[in-house]
Design an enzyme around this catalytic site. Structure first.
Site, short mmCIF file in Angstrom:
data_model
loop_
_atom_site.label_atom_id
_atom_site.label_comp_id
_atom_site.label_asym_id
_atom_site.label_seq_id
_atom_site.Cartn_x
_atom_site.Cartn_y
_atom_site.Cartn_z
N GLU A 52 0.80 -1.08 0.12
CA GLU A 52 -0.01 -0.03 0.01
C GLU A 52 0.89 1.18 0.08
O GLU A 52 1.89 1.26 0.48
CB GLU A 52 -0.87 0.02 1.09
CG GLU A 52 -2.01 -0.90 1.34
CD GLU A 52 -3.00 -1.18 0.28
OE1 GLU A 52 -3.12 0.21 -0.38
OE2 GLU A 52 -3.93 -1.95 0.23
N ASP A 98 -18.76 -10.40 -8.56
CA ASP A 98 -18.53 -9.37 -7.54
C ASP A 98 -18.02 -7.98 -7.81
O ASP A 98 -18.42 -7.03 -7.29
CB ASP A 98 -17.79 -10.11 -6.39
CG ASP A 98 -17.80 -9.43 -5.08
OD1 ASP A 98 -18.76 -8.76 -4.55
OD2 ASP A 98 -16.65 -9.11 -4.59
#
Length: 310
Positions: A232, A257
């Site tokens: 991240e 999804d």
């Protein structure tokens, strides 16, 4: 007179062999026809090599205009050598043009042909397709021209790209019907997130999570989850962290999804609105916060344009 062996054994950049072939072709001899067909085959192979080179990322330390020039020369010679062994194209050309040559010999001159036809007829197109990819022709009732475009497009893609697309195309098209986002955009994102399927998130027992899009398991997720290490970017600085991701029973579930996430989450409304081109789609995802990597949009745009341009 130049022979087929002379033509394919010579250097691809040897102008004298090409000029000799032109002079020999004027005699309309079978040997000259075979040599010309093999030269055409070499040109076709070189075009495929060039397309594959363009689709391959170039991040080498020694890449330069000079290396590109020598790489191009090498590819030309590789095409020449491959054509000397044959891939089937030359034989098809010889068969079709020989028929046209015989027909021209019987011509009374009223149609103005005056020699061998130079265009690729529909029969020749069909012969080419059947010799190179018969299943691609029989699999669909498309026109010969459309099938021909598909064969060329498919042959120009690297093997791992084509395998990835063949495996997931149907699921991407189903998601396209739900979201309106082009299937090729979603295939590009799945390729980026999963490393072309080679960096799939694995569960504790090593089984596949089928999470193609790196979707995390938030508080409202009721399905299975898997913990995985991810990178991240916090204030532009990459940090390794353990995050909880969603797990699916199949790739079809992953696409469904993903389609549901983009269709029902308000933060992605503008993504769908800007999905008219690859760059707009990629930048829309980044602005919506789909990923923290500051280069995410550029990476995704490059993958889509380089591998799923049509």
């Amino acid at each position: 007179m130049i022979t087929p062996n002379d033509a394919t054994a010579s250097l691809a950049i040897d102008a004298r062999s090409i000029e000799s072939l032109k002079q020999s072709a004027k005699q309309n001899s079978p040997e000259a026809l075979k040599a010309a067909a093999q030269q055409f085959e070499a040109l076709f192979v070189n075009m495929m090599l060039k397309s594959m080179r363009e689709a391959t990322p170039k991040e080498g330390l020694f890449d330069s205009e000079q290396t590109k020039m020598y790489q191009s020369m090498l590819d030309q010679q590789l095409g020449q050598n491959m054509a000397s062994r044959g891939i089937g194209l030359a034989e098809v050309l010889i068969r079709q043009l020989s028929v046209n040559q015989d027909a021209a010999a019987l011509d009374d001159g009223t149609n103005g042909s005056g020699g061998v036809q130079t265009g690729l007829t529909e029969t020749l197109k069909t012969d080419l397709l059947q010799s190179m990819s018969p299943r691609a022709v029989r699999a669909s009732p498309r026109t010969t021209e459309e099938a021909g475009d598909a064969v060329v497009s498919k042959s120009s893609k690297p093997a791992h790209v084509q395998a990835f697309q063949d495996k997931l195309q149907a699921h991407a098209e189903a998601a396209e019907r739900s979201t309106g986002i082009p299937a090729r955009f979603m295939l590009g994102q799945a390729a980026l997130e999963s490393g072309w399927g080679k960096r799939m998130i694995r569960t504790a027992d090593g089984s596949n999570s089928h999470n193609l899009f790196g979707i995390k398991a938030t508080a409202n997720w009721k399905g299975r989850t898997v913990d995985a290490v991810t990178t991240e970017y916090i204030d532009g600085v990459p940090q390794r962290r353990v995050e909880k991701f969603r797990a699916y029973d199949s790739y079809a579930d992953s696409f469904r999804d993903y389609a549901n996430l983009l269709s029902n989450n308000p933060r992605y409304e503008k993504v769908i609105a800007n999905a008219r081109d690859a760059e707009g789609f990629a930048r829309g995802l980044q602005r919506a916060g789909y990923a923290t990597d500051p280069e995410y949009a550029n990476k995704l745009t490059n993958i889509i344009k380089s591998n799923f341009s049509s």
